[in-house]
Design a protein around this motif. Sequence first.
Motif, short mmCIF file in Angstrom:
data_model
loop_
_atom_site.label_atom_id
_atom_site.label_comp_id
_atom_site.label_asym_id
_atom_site.label_seq_id
_atom_site.Cartn_x
_atom_site.Cartn_y
_atom_site.Cartn_z
N GLY A 1 0.82 -1.20 0.00
CA GLY A 1 0.00 0.00 0.00
C GLY A 1 0.85 1.25 0.00
O GLY A 1 2.06 1.21 0.24
N HIS A 2 0.18 2.33 -0.27
CA HIS A 2 0.84 3.64 -0.28
C HIS A 2 1.47 3.91 1.09
O HIS A 2 2.58 4.45 1.17
N GLU A 3 0.79 3.53 2.15
CA GLU A 3 1.29 3.76 3.50
C GLU A 3 2.61 3.02 3.74
O GLU A 3 3.54 3.57 4.34
N SER A 4 2.71 1.80 3.27
CA SER A 4 3.95 1.03 3.43
C SER A 4 5.10 1.68 2.69
O SER A 4 6.22 1.76 3.20
N ARG A 5 4.82 2.14 1.48
CA ARG A 5 5.87 2.79 0.70
C ARG A 5 6.30 4.09 1.36
O ARG A 5 7.48 4.42 1.39
N GLU A 6 5.34 4.85 1.89
CA GLU A 6 5.67 6.10 2.58
C GLU A 6 6.49 5.84 3.84
O GLU A 6 7.43 6.57 4.14
N THR A 7 6.13 4.80 4.58
CA THR A 7 6.88 4.43 5.78
C THR A 7 8.30 4.09 5.42
O THR A 7 9.26 4.54 6.07
N LEU A 8 8.46 3.30 4.38
CA LEU A 8 9.80 2.92 3.93
C LEU A 8 10.59 4.15 3.50
O LEU A 8 11.77 4.29 3.85
N ASN A 9 9.96 5.04 2.79
CA ASN A 9 10.64 6.26 2.34
C ASN A 9 11.08 7.10 3.53
O ASN A 9 12.20 7.62 3.56
N ARG A 10 10.21 7.26 4.54
CA ARG A 10 10.56 8.03 5.74
C ARG A 10 11.72 7.39 6.48
O ARG A 10 12.64 8.07 6.92
N LEU A 11 11.67 6.06 6.63
CA LEU A 11 12.76 5.36 7.29
C LEU A 11 14.08 5.60 6.54
O LEU A 11 15.11 5.85 7.15
N GLY A 12 14.01 5.51 5.22
CA GLY A 12 15.21 5.72 4.41
C GLY A 12 15.76 7.12 4.56
O GLY A 12 16.97 7.32 4.69
N GLU A 13 14.89 8.12 4.55
CA GLU A 13 15.34 9.51 4.70
C GLU A 13 15.94 9.74 6.08
O GLU A 13 16.96 10.43 6.21
N ASP A 14 15.32 9.18 7.11
CA ASP A 14 15.86 9.32 8.47
C ASP A 14 17.24 8.67 8.58
O ASP A 14 18.15 9.22 9.20
N LEU A 15 17.39 7.50 7.97
CA LEU A 15 18.69 6.84 7.98
C LEU A 15 19.74 7.68 7.27
O LEU A 15 20.86 7.85 7.75
N LYS A 16 19.38 8.19 6.12
CA LYS A 16 20.31 9.01 5.35
C LYS A 16 20.78 10.21 6.17
O LYS A 16 21.98 10.49 6.26
N LYS A 17 19.84 10.88 6.82
CA LYS A 17 20.19 12.04 7.64
C LYS A 17 21.07 11.62 8.83
O LYS A 17 22.01 12.33 9.19
N GLY A 18 20.76 10.47 9.41
CA GLY A 18 21.56 9.99 10.54
C GLY A 18 22.99 9.71 10.14
O GLY A 18 23.94 10.12 10.85
N TYR A 19 23.18 9.03 9.02
CA TYR A 19 24.54 8.74 8.57
C TYR A 19 25.28 10.02 8.15
O TYR A 19 26.48 10.14 8.37
#
Length: 86
Positions: free
Chosen positions: A61-79
């Motif tokens: 679903g759209h929600e799963s893709r959005e969650t994955l995208n947010r997780l990815g962006e947070d990881l990128k910022k963290g690194y």
Amino acid sequence: MTLQDDFHKLSEKIKQYRDEARVQMHLAREDVKDEWDDLEKDWERFRHKMDQVLHDTQDAGHESRETLNRLGEDLKKGYQNIRKKL
């Protein structure tokens, strides 16, 4: 006061600053390591979620893709934050 006294005081002050900086560096390293460890756990969650979304691509679903995208962006910022600290 002699020149030797002046240099001795300067040397002691530099030693004090050096010791303080050493302690701060050690603490900073520990903070960065803790941050790294937390990011590594998030990385594993991200990879697992990504595998799920990619496996179920048509059903994801759209929600799963959005969650994955947010997780990815947070990881990128963290690194990126760790890179800046180093």
